[in-house]
Design a protein around this motif. Structure first.
Motif, PDB file in Angstrom:
ATOM      1  N   CYS A  13       6.480   2.957  -0.990  1.00  0.00           N
ATOM      2  CA  CYS A  13       6.049   3.159  -2.371  1.00  0.00           C
ATOM      3  C   CYS A  13       6.484   4.546  -2.799  1.00  0.00           C
ATOM      4  O   CYS A  13       6.502   5.471  -1.983  1.00  0.00           O
ATOM      5  N   ASP A  50       4.879   6.588  -4.622  1.00  0.00           N
ATOM      6  CA  ASP A  50       3.794   7.558  -4.508  1.00  0.00           C
ATOM      7  C   ASP A  50       3.477   7.736  -3.030  1.00  0.00           C
ATOM      8  O   ASP A  50       2.795   6.909  -2.423  1.00  0.00           O
ATOM      9  N   GLY A  89      -1.805   7.026  -1.776  1.00  0.00           N
ATOM     10  CA  GLY A  89      -1.370   7.363  -3.135  1.00  0.00           C
ATOM     11  C   GLY A  89      -2.518   7.467  -4.120  1.00  0.00           C
ATOM     12  O   GLY A  89      -3.659   7.104  -3.834  1.00  0.00           O
ATOM     13  N   GLY A  90      -2.175   7.946  -5.320  1.00  0.00           N
ATOM     14  CA  GLY A  90      -3.196   8.219  -6.344  1.00  0.00           C
ATOM     15  C   GLY A  90      -3.837   6.966  -6.919  1.00  0.00           C
ATOM     16  O   GLY A  90      -5.022   6.970  -7.264  1.00  0.00           O
ATOM     17  N   GLY A  91      -3.065   5.882  -7.031  1.00  0.00           N
ATOM     18  CA  GLY A  91      -3.601   4.662  -7.641  1.00  0.00           C
ATOM     19  C   GLY A  91      -4.827   4.168  -6.900  1.00  0.00           C
ATOM     20  O   GLY A  91      -5.842   3.808  -7.498  1.00  0.00           O
ATOM     21  N   CYS A  92      -4.735   4.154  -5.568  1.00  0.00           N
ATOM     22  CA  CYS A  92      -5.888   3.680  -4.793  1.00  0.00           C
ATOM     23  C   CYS A  92      -6.915   4.788  -4.597  1.00  0.00           C
ATOM     24  O   CYS A  92      -8.118   4.529  -4.585  1.00  0.00           O
ATOM     25  N   GLY A 128      -5.924  -0.498  -7.771  1.00  0.00           N
ATOM     26  CA  GLY A 128      -5.519   0.219  -6.554  1.00  0.00           C
ATOM     27  C   GLY A 128      -4.459  -0.551  -5.797  1.00  0.00           C
ATOM     28  O   GLY A 128      -4.354  -0.427  -4.577  1.00  0.00           O
ATOM     29  N   CYS A 129      -3.673  -1.374  -6.506  1.00  0.00           N
ATOM     30  CA  CYS A 129      -2.643  -2.219  -5.895  1.00  0.00           C
ATOM     31  C   CYS A 129      -3.247  -3.111  -4.815  1.00  0.00           C
ATOM     32  O   CYS A 129      -2.914  -3.017  -3.634  1.00  0.00           O
ATOM     33  N   CYS A 174      -4.546   0.829  -0.935  1.00  0.00           N
ATOM     34  CA  CYS A 174      -3.697  -0.279  -1.402  1.00  0.00           C
ATOM     35  C   CYS A 174      -3.090  -1.052  -0.225  1.00  0.00           C
ATOM     36  O   CYS A 174      -3.215  -0.646   0.937  1.00  0.00           O
ATOM     37  N   TRP A 175      -2.359  -2.116  -0.562  1.00  0.00           N
ATOM     38  CA  TRP A 175      -1.659  -2.883   0.483  1.00  0.00           C
ATOM     39  C   TRP A 175      -0.648  -1.998   1.217  1.00  0.00           C
ATOM     40  O   TRP A 175      -0.353  -2.258   2.391  1.00  0.00           O
ATOM     41  N   ALA A 176      -0.106  -0.980   0.518  1.00  0.00           N
ATOM     42  CA  ALA A 176       0.889  -0.084   1.147  1.00  0.00           C
ATOM     43  C   ALA A 176       0.135   0.942   1.993  1.00  0.00           C
ATOM     44  O   ALA A 176       0.124   2.134   1.693  1.00  0.00           O
ATOM     45  N   ARG A 222      -0.209   3.132   4.510  1.00  0.00           N
ATOM     46  CA  ARG A 222       0.710   3.889   5.355  1.00  0.00           C
ATOM     47  C   ARG A 222      -0.061   4.885   6.212  1.00  0.00           C
ATOM     48  O   ARG A 222      -0.339   5.992   5.790  1.00  0.00           O
ATOM     49  N   PRO A 255       5.793   1.016 -10.196  1.00  0.00           N
ATOM     50  CA  PRO A 255       4.953   1.439 -11.329  1.00  0.00           C
ATOM     51  C   PRO A 255       3.774   2.298 -10.883  1.00  0.00           C
ATOM     52  O   PRO A 255       3.291   2.168  -9.762  1.00  0.00           O
ATOM     53  N   GLY A 275       3.634  -0.672  -5.977  1.00  0.00           N
ATOM     54  CA  GLY A 275       4.077  -0.345  -4.631  1.00  0.00           C
ATOM     55  C   GLY A 275       5.444  -0.899  -4.270  1.00  0.00           C
ATOM     56  O   GLY A 275       5.998  -0.524  -3.235  1.00  0.00           O
TER      57      GLY A 275
HETATM   58  S1  SF4 Z   1       1.042   0.845  -3.630  1.00  0.00           S
HETATM   59 FE1  SF4 Z   1       0.049   1.320  -5.584  1.00  0.00          FE
HETATM   60  S2  SF4 Z   1      -1.849   2.406  -5.127  1.00  0.00           S
HETATM   61 FE2  SF4 Z   1      -0.558   2.388  -3.293  1.00  0.00          FE
HETATM   62  S3  SF4 Z   1       0.461   4.343  -3.386  1.00  0.00           S
HETATM   63 FE3  SF4 Z   1       1.816   2.826  -4.303  1.00  0.00          FE
HETATM   64  S4  SF4 Z   1       1.368   2.873  -6.505  1.00  0.00           S
HETATM   65 FE4  SF4 Z   1      -0.294   3.940  -5.443  1.00  0.00          FE
END
Ligand code: SF4
Length: 514
Positions: free
Chosen positions: A64, A66, A144-147, A188-189, A276-278, A280, A397, A446
């Protein structure tokens, strides 16, 4: 300690964490695919996600864009110099950023200036503990910031939407955890993982919650009450119907880990860290003398390589008879013909814009003509080659709701017809889409490699003073796929899924744990 070797080991850890999901997470993503209903937007998202995981593997590029706030948790034998380890990590972070494995993500909180190398006050986060063993244990999470923005902390007792009173007992904790999944929706994806911390104070509670994310997805909680709680949440959170990206569906939660610590009598916190699913996070054990990696963590069991990802994408595309092609600039008539649930593929130009750009555009003229154009909520990872040409290394995104105060006004001011992001937007934007003739398109959060591949060239960049992630990049794209989740007729899939999942949440109101 061999510092050069240690630095090399830390660099390997950073690159591997950013580009390759651990085995336990891959298996969880595979399970999500298996339970999702074929032919739905959620299934299409999961096909994109697994394709993206494979692309990141193959290209050794960020899963991702982010790459989050790098957070290291380290255990050292007594006598090991922690300052040297810190220095090795900082050097590894700078190199990984320079090579496009990490996005420059460290921003001065007051001025907004990006340091450009992922260093800065408090960044990266490095936490040390000592232990009696003779090797160094280094674990890293890139969240990342989204989650991160969907983390939530409850102070019990409290009143929760749909669930009523959450008291200071195991059942109150159960309600908080169910609520935390509901409130995250797809922002949060999802499908995501949660770490829960019971007790502590506001800061140690969150620390405990994040600590749970370092547990293997497949482990079993040794505390009998918490084991039952984890199993309950896993069984029931997926009944909320939020689904991947919040599109509705069967797979909402992929893992739940709960930890507990003491508290003072006056406070009772339940803290939830949403990932999120990503997901890491990786770890290594390091020889305390040579600095070399002894062993990688989270790498037991079956490795899912998702090599079927591309085929699944093609199959999805082939069965998506209704995919609508849009050529930017787009007319108002075309936009008004779109409705929630349509899958679109965009060709032509799009312009990135996130927080700094939206604030800027609200009181300045745009540097380019945005009439009929598409704004992409995205902060890409970019690299410039020796000839001065920019290349997109990752470009998924970002969370759109942050732009809610500006979005509708900016669309009307500049004649923008489509906004692409993730997680949906609120009532102000929805009203503007209806009045002006606009549409909100949800891209797959992601899927940074998949979308980077859709970008055929970088035609220019403006407002670089805001830093690489925040600048306005002019991107020429082909076959950029997204789902209409808010249309010009007043419909919002996000509002619908929120409403239906709240109704389902209310069915979990009755006590389960006495
Ligand atoms: S997968 Fe979504 S929540 Fe996770 S880091 Fe990427 S943009 Fe952010």
């Amino acid at each position: 300690m061999n510092i050069a070797k240690l630095q090399e080991s830390m660099y390997k850890l950073v690159v591997e964490t950013s580009t390759k999901l651990p085995k336990d997470v891959r298996r969880a993503v595979k399970r999500a695919k298996e339970i999702e209903n074929a032919g739905t937007s959620a299934a299409m998202s999961l096909a994109t996600i697994t394709n993206n995981i494979k692309m990141a593997d193959d290209q050794v590029s960020p899963i991702c864009q982010d790459t989050g706030l790098p957070t290291f948790k380290i255990k050292t034998p007594v006598g090991v110099n922690q300052l040297e380890i810190k220095e090795a990590i900082r050097n590894a972070i700078v190199l990984a950023t320079k090579e496009g494995k990490l996005r420059p993500n460290s921003v001065d909180s007051l001025t907004g200036d990006n340091s450009g190398d992922n260093l800065g006050a408090g960044v990266p986060v490095i936490k040390f503990d000592q232990w009696e063993k003779d090797y160094i244990d280094v674990r890293l999470i890139l969240k990342g910031g989204g989650c991160e923005n969907k983390n939530i902390q409850y102070s019990l007792p409290c009143e929760l939407d749909g669930l009523g009173r959450a008291g200071r007992d195991l059942d109150g904790i159960r309600k908080c955890i169910m609520h935390s999944v509901y409130q995250a929706q797809g922002q949060g994806c999802s499908a995501g993982f949660i770490g829960v911390g019971i007790g502590g104070d506001r800061s140690s509670g969150y620390d405990l919650a994040k600590e749970q994310l370092f547990r293997s997805v497949d482990d079993v909680n040794p505390n009998e009450d918490l084991r039952k709680l984890e199993e309950y949440v896993m069984e029931n959170a997926n009944k909320l119907g939020i689904g991947t990206m919040g599109f509705g569906g069967e797979a909402t939660l992929l893992g739940c880990k709960v930890g507990v610590m003491n508290r003072i009598p006056a406070s009772f916190y339940v803290s939830v860290a949403y990932n999120c699913w990503a997901f890491r996070r990786l770890g290594v054990s390091v020889n305390a003398e040579t600095g070399e990696i002894n062993e990688w963590m989270y790498q037991d069991g079956e490795f899912i390589d998702f090599s079927e990802g591309e085929a699944a994408m093609q199959e999805t595309a082939a069965t998506s008879e209704g995919v609508i092609t849009l050529q930017a600039p787009i007319s108002e008539e075309q936009i008004r013909s779109l409705k929630v649930g349509d899958v679109v593929q965009i060709n032509g130009m799009m312009y990135t814009g996130r927080d700094a750009i939206h604030k800027y555009l609200s009181d300045h003229e745009a540097p380019v003509d945005l009439n009929g154009q598409v704004i992409y909520h995205c902060g890409p990872v970019m690299l410039k080659d020796e000839a001065g040409t920019w290349h997109v290394k990752a470009a998924g995104p970002t969370t759109s709701i942050r732009e809610e105060p500006y979005q509708g006004d900016i669309m009307k001011k500049f004649g923008i017809r489509a906004v692409i992001g993730k997680g949906g937007m609120g009532p102000k934007t929805l009203a503007a889409l209806k009045e002006h003739g606009g549409v909100y398109l949800n891209a797959i959060g992601g899927a940074a490699q998949y979308y980077a591949d859709c970008i055929k060239s970088v035609e220019g960049v403006d407002l670089m003073q805001f830093g690489i992630p925040e600048a306005m990049w002019h991107l020429s794209v082909e076959g950029f796929t997204a789902v209409v989740t808010m249309d010009s007729h007043g419909n919002s899939l996000h509002a619908d899924v929120d409403k239906s999942s709240l109704e389902k949440l209310a069915t979990f109101k009755e006590p389960v744990f006495k």
